[in-house]
Write a protein that holds these residues in place. Structure first.
Motif, short mmCIF file in Angstrom:
data_model
loop_
_atom_site.label_atom_id
_atom_site.label_comp_id
_atom_site.label_asym_id
_atom_site.label_seq_id
_atom_site.Cartn_x
_atom_site.Cartn_y
_atom_site.Cartn_z
N GLU A 1 43.96 37.74 35.14
CA GLU A 1 41.92 37.29 36.59
C GLU A 1 42.03 38.63 37.50
O GLU A 1 40.78 38.81 36.77
CB GLU A 1 43.02 35.87 37.63
N SER A 2 42.35 39.49 37.53
CA SER A 2 41.89 40.70 37.95
C SER A 2 40.76 41.82 37.08
O SER A 2 39.75 41.31 37.17
CB SER A 2 43.08 41.87 38.65
N VAL A 3 41.34 41.31 35.40
CA VAL A 3 40.56 41.78 34.78
C VAL A 3 39.48 40.80 34.52
O VAL A 3 38.16 41.69 34.33
CB VAL A 3 41.28 42.13 33.15
N PHE A 4 39.46 39.52 34.41
CA PHE A 4 37.84 39.03 34.41
C PHE A 4 37.14 39.28 35.27
O PHE A 4 36.36 39.52 35.84
CB PHE A 4 38.85 37.54 34.97
N HIS A 5 37.80 39.79 36.89
CA HIS A 5 36.69 39.82 38.00
C HIS A 5 36.35 40.59 38.06
O HIS A 5 35.27 40.82 37.76
CB HIS A 5 38.20 39.84 39.49
N ILE A 6 36.72 41.42 37.22
CA ILE A 6 36.36 43.35 37.55
C ILE A 6 35.27 42.92 36.74
O ILE A 6 33.98 43.74 36.31
CB ILE A 6 37.34 44.18 36.69
N GLU A 7 35.20 42.58 35.67
CA GLU A 7 34.14 42.26 33.98
C GLU A 7 32.54 41.60 34.82
O GLU A 7 32.20 42.05 34.43
CB GLU A 7 34.63 41.02 32.96
N LYS A 8 33.28 40.67 35.04
CA LYS A 8 32.50 40.40 36.17
C LYS A 8 31.28 41.17 37.03
O LYS A 8 30.60 40.96 37.03
CB LYS A 8 32.81 38.99 36.63
N ILE A 9 32.13 41.57 38.39
CA ILE A 9 31.03 42.75 38.55
C ILE A 9 30.77 43.71 37.71
O ILE A 9 29.81 44.09 38.48
CB ILE A 9 32.71 42.99 39.67
N ALA A 10 31.39 44.41 36.56
CA ALA A 10 30.67 45.49 36.02
C ALA A 10 29.51 45.15 35.34
O ALA A 10 28.41 45.36 35.34
CB ALA A 10 31.47 45.92 34.80
N GLN A 11 29.49 43.56 35.20
CA GLN A 11 28.43 43.01 34.45
C GLN A 11 26.78 42.88 35.87
O GLN A 11 25.78 42.96 35.61
CB GLN A 11 28.54 41.64 34.06
N LEU A 12 27.63 42.14 36.62
CA LEU A 12 26.21 41.55 37.77
C LEU A 12 26.29 42.52 38.44
O LEU A 12 25.03 42.89 39.30
CB LEU A 12 27.25 40.50 38.54
N TYR A 13 26.93 44.01 38.80
CA TYR A 13 26.84 45.05 39.81
C TYR A 13 27.41 46.14 39.22
O TYR A 13 28.42 46.76 39.59
CB TYR A 13 27.02 45.19 41.33
N PRO A 14 26.46 46.95 37.86
CA PRO A 14 27.23 47.76 36.99
C PRO A 14 27.27 49.23 38.53
O PRO A 14 28.30 49.85 37.50
CB PRO A 14 26.03 48.16 36.18
N GLU A 15 26.86 49.22 39.24
CA GLU A 15 26.64 50.79 39.94
C GLU A 15 27.71 50.53 40.77
O GLU A 15 28.12 52.29 41.40
CB GLU A 15 25.25 50.54 41.15
N VAL A 16 28.98 49.53 41.14
CA VAL A 16 29.78 49.31 41.75
C VAL A 16 31.15 50.43 41.36
O VAL A 16 31.90 50.66 41.86
CB VAL A 16 29.95 48.18 42.19
N ILE A 17 31.58 49.59 39.90
CA ILE A 17 32.61 50.82 39.53
C ILE A 17 31.92 51.61 38.56
O ILE A 17 31.02 51.14 37.09
CB ILE A 17 33.67 49.51 38.60
N GLU A 18 32.45 52.90 38.96
CA GLU A 18 31.95 53.48 37.88
C GLU A 18 32.07 53.48 36.62
O GLU A 18 31.32 54.29 35.53
CB GLU A 18 32.68 55.40 38.20
N ASP A 19 33.75 53.13 36.11
CA ASP A 19 33.45 52.96 34.58
C ASP A 19 34.81 52.15 34.49
O ASP A 19 35.82 51.72 34.44
CB ASP A 19 34.52 54.34 33.70
N PRO A 20 34.39 51.22 34.75
CA PRO A 20 34.86 49.35 34.43
C PRO A 20 36.30 49.90 33.62
O PRO A 20 36.80 48.85 33.63
CB PRO A 20 33.64 48.05 34.19
N ASN A 21 35.34 50.11 32.02
CA ASN A 21 36.31 50.61 30.81
C ASN A 21 37.99 51.11 31.79
O ASN A 21 39.12 50.82 30.64
CB ASN A 21 35.72 50.83 29.81
N VAL A 22 38.07 51.93 31.55
CA VAL A 22 39.00 52.81 32.05
C VAL A 22 40.27 51.88 33.33
O VAL A 22 41.09 51.93 33.10
CB VAL A 22 38.61 54.52 33.32
N LEU A 23 39.10 51.25 34.30
CA LEU A 23 39.95 50.30 35.07
C LEU A 23 40.15 49.04 34.27
O LEU A 23 41.65 48.97 34.24
CB LEU A 23 38.71 50.12 36.73
#
Length: 122
Positions: free
Chosen positions: A76-98
């Motif tokens: 579930e956490s991965v799913f939320h990170i994917e949504k945040i990365a798509q909607l707010y790309p500036e929030v997570i520096e490198d979402p693929n690492v997380l």
């Protein structure tokens, strides 16, 4: 193993919780209480369920149940990170690492579940 703190899945999960939590605080205020809250809760649930399951380790089925909840919260956490990365790309520096680290944790939890199923003595 003297404590849940000796488990790799616990330590990695806690590290990822802190990283995820910090990312959510960069979201716009209105999302901090929506999508941010969802990620904080699912990331926290990963380790919380490991701790609770460990507390019930005497009962193998309960331990497996809570480890399964932990595994599901990891996904579930991965799913939320994917949504945040798509909607707010500036929030997570490198979402693929997380995401990659959460996928690593997911695999470790899954393997630990299999270990408990096959080898755990109550």
């Amino acid at each position: 193993m003297k404590s849940y703190k000796d488990l790799d899945v616990y330590n990695l999960g806690l590290e990822l919780f802190y990283l995820s939590h910090a990312c959510t605080l960069k979201l716009p205020k209105y999302e901090m209480y929506e999508l941010g809250s969802q990620l904080r809760r699912s990331a926290d649930s990963v380790t919380t369920n490991i701790v609770e399951g460990y507390g019930r380790k005497r009962y193998k089925a309960d331990f497996i149940k809570f480890l399964t909840y932990s595994w599901a919260s990891c996904l579930e956490s991965v799913f939320h990170i994917e949504k945040i990365a798509q909607l707010y790309p500036e929030v997570i520096e490198d979402p693929n690492v997380l995401i990659s680290r959460y996928n690593e944790l997911s695999a470790k939890i899954f393997n630990f579940i299999k270990y408990v199923e096959e080898n755990w003595k109550t």
